[in-house]
Design a protein around this motif. Structure first.
Motif, PDB file in Angstrom:
ATOM      1  N   ASN A 134       0.809  -1.215   0.000  1.00 57.49           N
ATOM      2  CA  ASN A 134       0.000   0.000   0.000  1.00 57.49           C
ATOM      3  C   ASN A 134       0.848   1.274   0.000  1.00 57.49           C
ATOM      4  O   ASN A 134       0.585   2.202   0.754  1.00 57.49           O
ATOM      5  N   ARG A 135       1.844   1.302  -0.834  1.00 54.97           N
ATOM      6  CA  ARG A 135       2.649   2.507  -0.987  1.00 54.97           C
ATOM      7  C   ARG A 135       2.484   3.031  -2.414  1.00 54.97           C
ATOM      8  O   ARG A 135       2.320   2.255  -3.364  1.00 54.97           O
ATOM      9  N   PHE A 136       2.532   4.363  -2.522  1.00 57.63           N
ATOM     10  CA  PHE A 136       2.222   5.003  -3.794  1.00 57.63           C
ATOM     11  C   PHE A 136       3.254   6.089  -4.102  1.00 57.63           C
ATOM     12  O   PHE A 136       3.869   6.655  -3.200  1.00 57.63           O
ATOM     13  N   GLU A 137       3.416   6.346  -5.399  1.00 59.63           N
ATOM     14  CA  GLU A 137       4.315   7.407  -5.854  1.00 59.63           C
ATOM     15  C   GLU A 137       3.478   8.559  -6.390  1.00 59.63           C
ATOM     16  O   GLU A 137       2.517   8.359  -7.136  1.00 59.63           O
ATOM     17  N   LEU A 138       3.837   9.768  -6.025  1.00 65.22           N
ATOM     18  CA  LEU A 138       3.102  10.947  -6.480  1.00 65.22           C
ATOM     19  C   LEU A 138       3.258  11.154  -7.989  1.00 65.22           C
ATOM     20  O   LEU A 138       4.364  11.031  -8.523  1.00 65.22           O
ATOM     21  N   VAL A 139       2.148  11.446  -8.642  1.00 60.69           N
ATOM     22  CA  VAL A 139       2.178  11.856 -10.043  1.00 60.69           C
ATOM     23  C   VAL A 139       2.130  13.381 -10.095  1.00 60.69           C
ATOM     24  O   VAL A 139       2.996  14.028 -10.654  1.00 60.69           O
ATOM     25  N   PHE A 140       1.099  13.960  -9.504  1.00 61.04           N
ATOM     26  CA  PHE A 140       1.057  15.406  -9.325  1.00 61.04           C
ATOM     27  C   PHE A 140       0.288  15.726  -8.054  1.00 61.04           C
ATOM     28  O   PHE A 140      -0.468  14.909  -7.547  1.00 61.04           O
ATOM     29  N   GLY A 141       0.519  16.928  -7.540  1.00 63.67           N
ATOM     30  CA  GLY A 141      -0.108  17.349  -6.294  1.00 63.67           C
ATOM     31  C   GLY A 141       0.873  17.352  -5.129  1.00 63.67           C
ATOM     32  O   GLY A 141       0.480  17.140  -3.986  1.00 63.67           O
ATOM     33  N   HIS A 142       2.159  17.606  -5.412  1.00 58.96           N
ATOM     34  CA  HIS A 142       3.179  17.564  -4.358  1.00 58.96           C
ATOM     35  C   HIS A 142       2.914  18.573  -3.254  1.00 58.96           C
ATOM     36  O   HIS A 142       3.130  18.282  -2.071  1.00 58.96           O
ATOM     37  N   ARG A 143       2.436  19.760  -3.594  1.00 51.53           N
ATOM     38  CA  ARG A 143       2.179  20.775  -2.567  1.00 51.53           C
ATOM     39  C   ARG A 143       0.972  20.400  -1.717  1.00 51.53           C
ATOM     40  O   ARG A 143       0.980  20.574  -0.498  1.00 51.53           O
ATOM     41  N   ARG A 144      -0.060  19.864  -2.353  1.00 51.16           N
ATOM     42  CA  ARG A 144      -1.240  19.426  -1.578  1.00 51.16           C
ATOM     43  C   ARG A 144      -0.868  18.255  -0.666  1.00 51.16           C
ATOM     44  O   ARG A 144      -1.316  18.183   0.483  1.00 51.16           O
ATOM     45  N   HIS A 145      -0.050  17.329  -1.191  1.00 49.83           N
ATOM     46  CA  HIS A 145       0.378  16.200  -0.370  1.00 49.83           C
ATOM     47  C   HIS A 145       1.205  16.670   0.818  1.00 49.83           C
ATOM     48  O   HIS A 145       1.000  16.227   1.953  1.00 49.83           O
ATOM     49  N   ARG A 146       2.158  17.597   0.575  1.00 49.62           N
ATOM     50  CA  ARG A 146       2.999  18.079   1.660  1.00 49.62           C
ATOM     51  C   ARG A 146       2.157  18.796   2.723  1.00 49.62           C
ATOM     52  O   ARG A 146       2.407  18.643   3.924  1.00 49.62           O
ATOM     53  N   ALA A 147       1.168  19.555   2.285  1.00 45.00           N
ATOM     54  CA  ALA A 147       0.313  20.263   3.241  1.00 45.00           C
ATOM     55  C   ALA A 147      -0.444  19.267   4.127  1.00 45.00           C
ATOM     56  O   ALA A 147      -0.498  19.436   5.355  1.00 45.00           O
ATOM     57  N   CYS A 148      -1.011  18.233   3.514  1.00 43.13           N
ATOM     58  CA  CYS A 148      -1.732  17.224   4.298  1.00 43.13           C
ATOM     59  C   CYS A 148      -0.788  16.466   5.224  1.00 43.13           C
ATOM     60  O   CYS A 148      -1.137  16.144   6.370  1.00 43.13           O
ATOM     61  N   LEU A 149       0.410  16.185   4.748  1.00 49.81           N
ATOM     62  CA  LEU A 149       1.395  15.480   5.560  1.00 49.81           C
ATOM     63  C   LEU A 149       1.764  16.325   6.777  1.00 49.81           C
ATOM     64  O   LEU A 149       1.818  15.820   7.913  1.00 49.81           O
ATOM     65  N   ASP A 150       2.004  17.629   6.546  1.00 50.08           N
ATOM     66  CA  ASP A 150       2.352  18.516   7.658  1.00 50.08           C
ATOM     67  C   ASP A 150       1.212  18.638   8.662  1.00 50.08           C
ATOM     68  O   ASP A 150       1.444  18.763   9.873  1.00 50.08           O
ATOM     69  N   LEU A 151      -0.027  18.610   8.171  1.00 50.78           N
ATOM     70  CA  LEU A 151      -1.193  18.802   9.032  1.00 50.78           C
ATOM     71  C   LEU A 151      -1.683  17.501   9.663  1.00 50.78           C
ATOM     72  O   LEU A 151      -2.607  17.520  10.487  1.00 50.78           O
ATOM     73  N   GLY A 152      -1.103  16.370   9.249  1.00 49.07           N
ATOM     74  CA  GLY A 152      -1.551  15.087   9.783  1.00 49.07           C
ATOM     75  C   GLY A 152      -2.914  14.671   9.264  1.00 49.07           C
ATOM     76  O   GLY A 152      -3.666  13.964   9.948  1.00 49.07           O
ATOM     77  N   LEU A 153      -3.235  15.090   8.035  1.00 46.98           N
ATOM     78  CA  LEU A 153      -4.539  14.779   7.447  1.00 46.98           C
ATOM     79  C   LEU A 153      -4.390  13.717   6.355  1.00 46.98           C
ATOM     80  O   LEU A 153      -3.362  13.679   5.661  1.00 46.98           O
ATOM     81  N   PRO A 154      -5.394  12.865   6.159  1.00 50.36           N
ATOM     82  CA  PRO A 154      -5.378  11.977   4.993  1.00 50.36           C
ATOM     83  C   PRO A 154      -5.517  12.808   3.732  1.00 50.36           C
ATOM     84  O   PRO A 154      -6.071  13.912   3.764  1.00 50.36           O
TER      85      PRO A 154
END
Length: 341
Positions: A134-154
């Motif tokens: 269940n691991r995935f590689e980003l295609v696009f949306g790096h900034r949205r992913h980083r924001a969710c990661l920083d905020l602890g959100l899915p």
């Protein structure tokens, strides 16, 4: 008494009734004159105009239909989006965002917006990593992913299997259509793709992503600038496309001098345009540039520097005033005479 017979008034008067005239049919109105059929140049011109107008309208409608189809496909993909643990998603090895892109004001505003909404409303795209569960590689949306990661959100994600070239094209086009990547970020991405053999040539890369080969070449030039030169700017993301050639040429003419000047400029923290001018001697104005054929930075010890600049007409030596007070001008003149004599 007269015997003559008196005639009554009205005798001998004969009334003749003329024969009835044959009745003629009501007059039929003449048909209205019809315009003459167009012939020759006039008819051809009108036909061309009408045809072109119809063709233009048809093309416009077709573009609308294509746009609606694309939007429908996007919405259908979005419906298939699912929430994933942001920690399960890793950046692509062709990730094209510089670190500065995750700390600027636009990113902070995006992060606040995602926090207020409780997650990213616009899904990102990922592809499964083969053999890693269940691991995935980003295609696009790096900034949205980083924001969710920083905020602890899915993070809301669309999962789509893609090969490497498909991933690269999706990433490049999506990021260019949303928040334009800086020339430096684009150049890093293009250089890495070429180094890893994703594309056989720069021309093939440009054709695959729908960019001009000149844009790709200039972006790579910026990404390949020496690190001291990149560090002299407030951020490498502020280096502009039109500066690429002048910066690369300056480094080629005098690599040592440009790097020394760049080290000095880093401490001065000048605006990007001022750094560009200081490193190249090129005025930052479109259509009006002043270039020096050569410039060299001299290190004189104890933090002291001098600059020798050749503009093709004369050589200029720039010294700190403390290095050459007026009482030493005569000695300096004698030294120059010995040097050129």
């Amino acid at each position: 008494m007269s015997t003559k017979k008196r005639e009554k008034v009205g005798d001998n008067i004969e009334f003749v009734i003329p024969p009835a005239r044959p009745r003629t049919p009501d007059a039929v109105p003449s048909p209205a004159p019809q315009p003459a059929a167009k012939t020759g140049v006039g008819y051809t011109t009108a036909a061309i105009f009408n045809t072109n107008a119809l063709r233009g309208k048809t093309e416009e409608l077709q573009r609308e239909v294509d746009g609606l189809k694309a939007r429908t496909q996007e919405l259908e993909s979005d419906r298939g989006a699912q929430l994933l643990d942001a920690a399960q998603i890793v950046p692509s090895r062709w990730a094209n965002r510089a670190d500065a892109s995750f700390s600027d004001q636009e990113f902070l505003a995006l992060k606040a917006e995602i926090q207020d909404a409780g997650g990213n409303v616009q899904p990102i795209m990922v592809r499964p990593i083969e053999g890693e569960g269940n691991r995935f590689e980003l295609v696009f949306g790096h900034r949205r992913h980083r924001a969710c990661l920083d905020l602890g959100l899915p993070v809301l994600s669309v999962i789509k299997p893609l090969d490497d070239r498909e991933l690269f094209a999706h990433m490049e086009r999506e990021n260019r259509n949303r928040k334009n990547l800086s020339p430096f970020e684009q150049g890093k991405m293009y250089r890495r793709a070429l180094d890893e053999g994703l594309f056989p040539s720069m021309r093939a890369l440009a054709a695959d992503i729908g960019r001009g080969s000149t844009d790709v070449s200039e972006a790579i030039r910026i990404a390949e600038l020496p690190q001291p030169v990149l560090d002299a700017f407030p951020s490498p993301n502020e280096i502009q496309f039109r500066w690429a050639k002048a910066l690369a040429d300056a480094c080629q003419r005098d690599a040592v001098g440009v790097k020394a000047r760049a080290h000095e400029l880093r401490a001065e923290r000048l605006p990007a345009a001022a750094v560009f001018k200081a490193l190249t001697g090129v005025q930052d104005r479109r259509g009006a540039r002043r270039s020096f054929t050569q410039e060299r930075q001299l290190t004189l010890g104890d933090g002291r520097h001098a600059v020798i600049r050749n503009d093709g007409k004369r050589v200029v030596v720039e010294l700190d005033p403390s290095l050459l007070p007026s009482e030493r001008w005569e000695a300096f003149e004698e030294m120059l005479l010995r040097f050129v004599g």
